[in-house]
Design a protein around this motif. Structure first.
Motif, PDB file in Angstrom:
ATOM      1  N   GLN A 166      74.724  77.026  71.967  1.00  0.00           N
ATOM      2  CA  GLN A 166      73.656  76.654  72.907  1.00  0.00           C
ATOM      3  C   GLN A 166      72.666  77.805  72.961  1.00  0.00           C
ATOM      4  O   GLN A 166      73.080  78.969  73.044  1.00  0.00           O
ATOM      5  N   LYS A 167      71.389  77.491  72.909  1.00  0.00           N
ATOM      6  CA  LYS A 167      70.384  78.559  72.962  1.00  0.00           C
ATOM      7  C   LYS A 167      69.209  78.146  73.825  1.00  0.00           C
ATOM      8  O   LYS A 167      68.877  76.964  73.886  1.00  0.00           O
ATOM      9  N   THR A 168      68.593  79.108  74.477  1.00  0.00           N
ATOM     10  CA  THR A 168      67.328  78.838  75.165  1.00  0.00           C
ATOM     11  C   THR A 168      66.324  79.886  74.707  1.00  0.00           C
ATOM     12  O   THR A 168      66.632  81.076  74.710  1.00  0.00           O
ATOM     13  N   GLU A 169      65.180  79.414  74.244  1.00  0.00           N
ATOM     14  CA  GLU A 169      64.149  80.341  73.774  1.00  0.00           C
ATOM     15  C   GLU A 169      62.836  80.001  74.439  1.00  0.00           C
ATOM     16  O   GLU A 169      62.546  78.831  74.689  1.00  0.00           O
ATOM     17  N   THR A 170      62.037  81.026  74.697  1.00  0.00           N
ATOM     18  CA  THR A 170      60.701  80.773  75.249  1.00  0.00           C
ATOM     19  C   THR A 170      59.661  81.083  74.186  1.00  0.00           C
ATOM     20  O   THR A 170      59.696  82.129  73.548  1.00  0.00           O
TER      21      THR A 170
ATOM     22  N   SER B 249      59.758  76.782  77.482  1.00  0.00           N
ATOM     23  CA  SER B 249      61.167  77.125  77.263  1.00  0.00           C
ATOM     24  C   SER B 249      61.870  75.926  76.619  1.00  0.00           C
ATOM     25  O   SER B 249      61.725  74.780  77.059  1.00  0.00           O
TER      26      SER B 249
ATOM     27  N   SER C  90      65.609  74.545  75.327  1.00  0.00           N
ATOM     28  CA  SER C  90      67.075  74.703  75.257  1.00  0.00           C
ATOM     29  C   SER C  90      67.592  73.734  74.209  1.00  0.00           C
ATOM     30  O   SER C  90      67.242  72.549  74.225  1.00  0.00           O
ATOM     31  N   TYR C  91      68.407  74.266  73.308  1.00  0.00           N
ATOM     32  CA  TYR C  91      68.891  73.414  72.220  1.00  0.00           C
ATOM     33  C   TYR C  91      70.254  73.881  71.734  1.00  0.00           C
ATOM     34  O   TYR C  91      70.718  74.985  72.053  1.00  0.00           O
ATOM     35  N   GLU C  92      70.848  73.004  70.948  1.00  0.00           N
ATOM     36  CA  GLU C  92      72.152  73.318  70.359  1.00  0.00           C
ATOM     37  C   GLU C  92      71.965  73.325  68.846  1.00  0.00           C
ATOM     38  O   GLU C  92      71.390  72.398  68.278  1.00  0.00           O
TER      39      GLU C  92
ATOM     40  N   ASN D 110      67.932  69.877  74.133  1.00  0.00           N
ATOM     41  CA  ASN D 110      68.468  69.507  75.448  1.00  0.00           C
ATOM     42  C   ASN D 110      67.393  69.439  76.521  1.00  0.00           C
ATOM     43  O   ASN D 110      67.295  68.471  77.252  1.00  0.00           O
ATOM     44  N   GLU D 111      66.591  70.498  76.579  1.00  0.00           N
ATOM     45  CA  GLU D 111      65.571  70.527  77.627  1.00  0.00           C
ATOM     46  C   GLU D 111      64.357  71.310  77.150  1.00  0.00           C
ATOM     47  O   GLU D 111      64.493  72.318  76.453  1.00  0.00           O
TER      48      GLU D 111
END
Ligand code: FAD
Ligand code: NAI
Length: 476
Positions: free
Chosen positions: A269-273, A260, A262-264, A250-251
């Motif tokens: 939905q998850k955001t990881e750094t 960072s 952001s994905y599905e 996603n981003e």
């Protein structure tokens, strides 16, 4: 103005081999290349493969495999190591030395074969009668050479991801991934293709926590799925690579100290750094700066230079080979096309069989194959029989401490002709050569079964797999 029989644009494994073969065949040959070394202060022949591809990646794979073995595998041999340390900068330095040796080797080969090496960007300028005019731009200093025959071998570049620019600081392509001088704590990889798996393995072995995000719902779609499933199991369950399939990005943004994402995945939905993020989502043909349009050199809808089965473009006496044309993006495919084109220019009739081009992924265990997968044979309605044999009971594999994986031989149900050979296991990058040879010589599985294989060797697994096609494996 210098005139040549053959001018090659690009000195990767396609171009430099084409130039050497053309010179061997008696043609006055020049090769134009714009590649520079890592420091950016001197020309470096050898293209992607030698500078930022095949060779440097294999150097890092070997170093990281040694470290991993010392850390995890030595004890069972009765060897203990106290105070084991890893120095990423040193590993990269060793890799750089190998690259320098090999790129210098191409320069030496050019001199030996009397290939004129021209540094700069080559582009089509026009024609002088039957001769093609090629401009060489060496940092603004321009010259023109003329050639009866032109071979375009300008290779490929990483496919960009629209969500983020590659800066090779935190967001890396293959070049950046090969030059990290510290182990990232958390490494993200976009794409579980060949680069993602090889580079993910390197940095995982030396201590990074590695997450690979793959868009496709199936793993290694081009490989035989029995082998791919085995590989996925080993990479995730035993080696701890976190491979997520069916991911939608996603981003992606640069944040303090990392990137960072952001994905599905699996409906969540998850955001990881991540400290570093490798983008390895394939490569695209490189025709930038060639001035192809001005002379009407045709490309296909994906940007590859259009060629026929013999690498002829739509322009008279202009050929194209390697990553810039259709077919697998592999160094040996580029080189073999280079040889074939030089020989065609000399009036010979070489043949390159795309069905016997081997594929190798240098993970541990390695993955290699030649010919059709079971999925392809089913889709084509071909009746086949198969034989498999595991490395688990192979004496040499056990002695090496690498008794994992299998070899599968697929043969025509009626004629027994070998149609495909698929492997996962130790050093299968070398074992696949027997499969290629068998297929090139139209061998049957019985032919392989009747060849004497040395004992104890890994090649006995190939022998057993061939025997198993006829249900007469001796150790199965
Ligand atoms: P390239 O090697 O890309 O060479 C093209 C050359 O042309 C470059 O030197 C470039 O500077 C030059 N050039 C481009 N445009 C111009 C111009 N206008 N004027 C002058 N020069 C120009 N393949 C394998 O078979 N085995 C592997 O293990 C393997 N590992 C890889 C690992 C990585 C990380 C990567 C990225 C690739 C790997 N590959 C591997 C793929 C392999 O590198 C390519 O298939 C191969 O390099 C293609 O050769 P080529 O000659 O077509 O092009
Ligand atoms: P690749 O084509 O092997 O893999 C790219 C992967 O990225 C695919 O699995 C694809 O589904 C995935 N992907 C594409 N878009 C995505 C997205 N938006 N999000 C998540 N995943 C996405 O390409 P790779 O690994 O970049 O390598 C490039 C080329 O270099 C390959 O074609 C290969 O031929 C060559 N190469 C060969 C090696 C070898 O022979 N051992 C080693 C490394 C590279």
């Amino acid at each position: 103005m210098s005139q040549f029989d053959v001018v090659v644009i690009g000195a990767g494994p396609g171009g430099y081999i084409a130039a050497i073969r053309a010179a061997q065949l008696g043609f006055k040959t020049a090769c134009i290349d714009a590649g520079v070394n890592k420091a950016g202060d001197a020309p470096a022949l050898g293209g992607t493969c030698l500078n930022v591809g095949c060779i440097p990646s294999k150097a890092l794979l070997q170093s990281s495999e040694h470290f991993h073995a010392a850390q995890h595998d030595f004890t069972e041999h009765g060897i203990s190591v106290d105070g084991l340390k890893f120095d990423a900068a040193k590993m990269v330095e060793r890799k750089d030395a190998i690259v320098t040796k090999l790129t210098g080797g191409v320069k030496f080969l050019f001199q030996k074969n009397k290939v004129t090496s021209l540094f700069g960007k080559g582009s089509f300028k026009g024609k002088n009668g039957d001769l093609w005019q090629i401009e060489v731009d060496n940092n603004g200093e321009k010259s023109v050479v003329e050639a009866k025959q032109v071979i375009v071998a300008t290779g490929s570049v990483p496919r960009p991801l629209p969500l983020i620019d590659i800066d090779n600081v935190n967001v890396l392509d293959n070049e950046g991934a090969l030059n990290l001088t510290e182990v990232p704590k958390k490494l993200g990889v976009i794409g579980s293709g060949v680069i993602g798996l090889e580079m993910g393995s390197v940095w995982k072995r030396v201590g990074a926590e590695v997450t690979i995000l793959e868009a496709m719902p199936i793993f290694l779609a081009a490989a035989d799925q029995q082998i791919a499933k085995e590989a996925l199991k080993v990479f995730t369950k035993e080696q701890g690579l976190d491979i997520k399939l069916g991911v939608k990005l996603n981003e992606i943004k640069n944040v303090e100290g990392g990137v960072s994402v952001s994905y599905e995945a699996a409906g969540e939905q998850k955001t990881e750094t991540f400290d570093k993020l490798i983008i390895s989502i394939g490569r695209i043909p490189n025709t930038e700066g060639l001035n192809a349009e001005a002379v009407g050199l045709e490309k296909d809808e994906r940007g590859f230079i259009k060629v026929d089965g013999e690498c002829r473009t739509n322009l008279p006496n202009v050929w194209a080979i390697g990553d810039v044309v259709r077919g697998p993006m592999l160094a040996h495919k580029a080189s073999d096309e280079g040889v074939a084109v030089a020989e065609r220019i000399a009036g010979q009739k070489p043949h390159l069989d795309f069905n016997t081009i081997p594929f190798v992924i240098y993970t541990d265990p390695e993955i290699a194959w030649v010919g059709k997968t079971e999925e392809q044979l089913k889709a084509e309605g071909v009746e086949y029989k198969k034989g498999t044999s595991n490395f688990g009971a192979n004496g040499r594999a056990l002695a090496l401490g690498k008794a994992k994986g299998l070899i599968k031989v697929l043969a025509d149900a009626k004629t027994d002709r070998v149609l495909g050979i698929h492997m996962i296991g130790p050093v299968v990058s070398e074992l696949v050569a027997e499969g290629v040879m068998s297929m090139e010589f139209s061998a049957s599985s019985e032919d392989i079964a009747r060849i004497v294989h040395a004992h104890p060797t890994l090649s006995e697994v190939m022998h057993e797999a061939a025997l198993a096609v006829d249900k007469r494996a001796l150790h199965g």
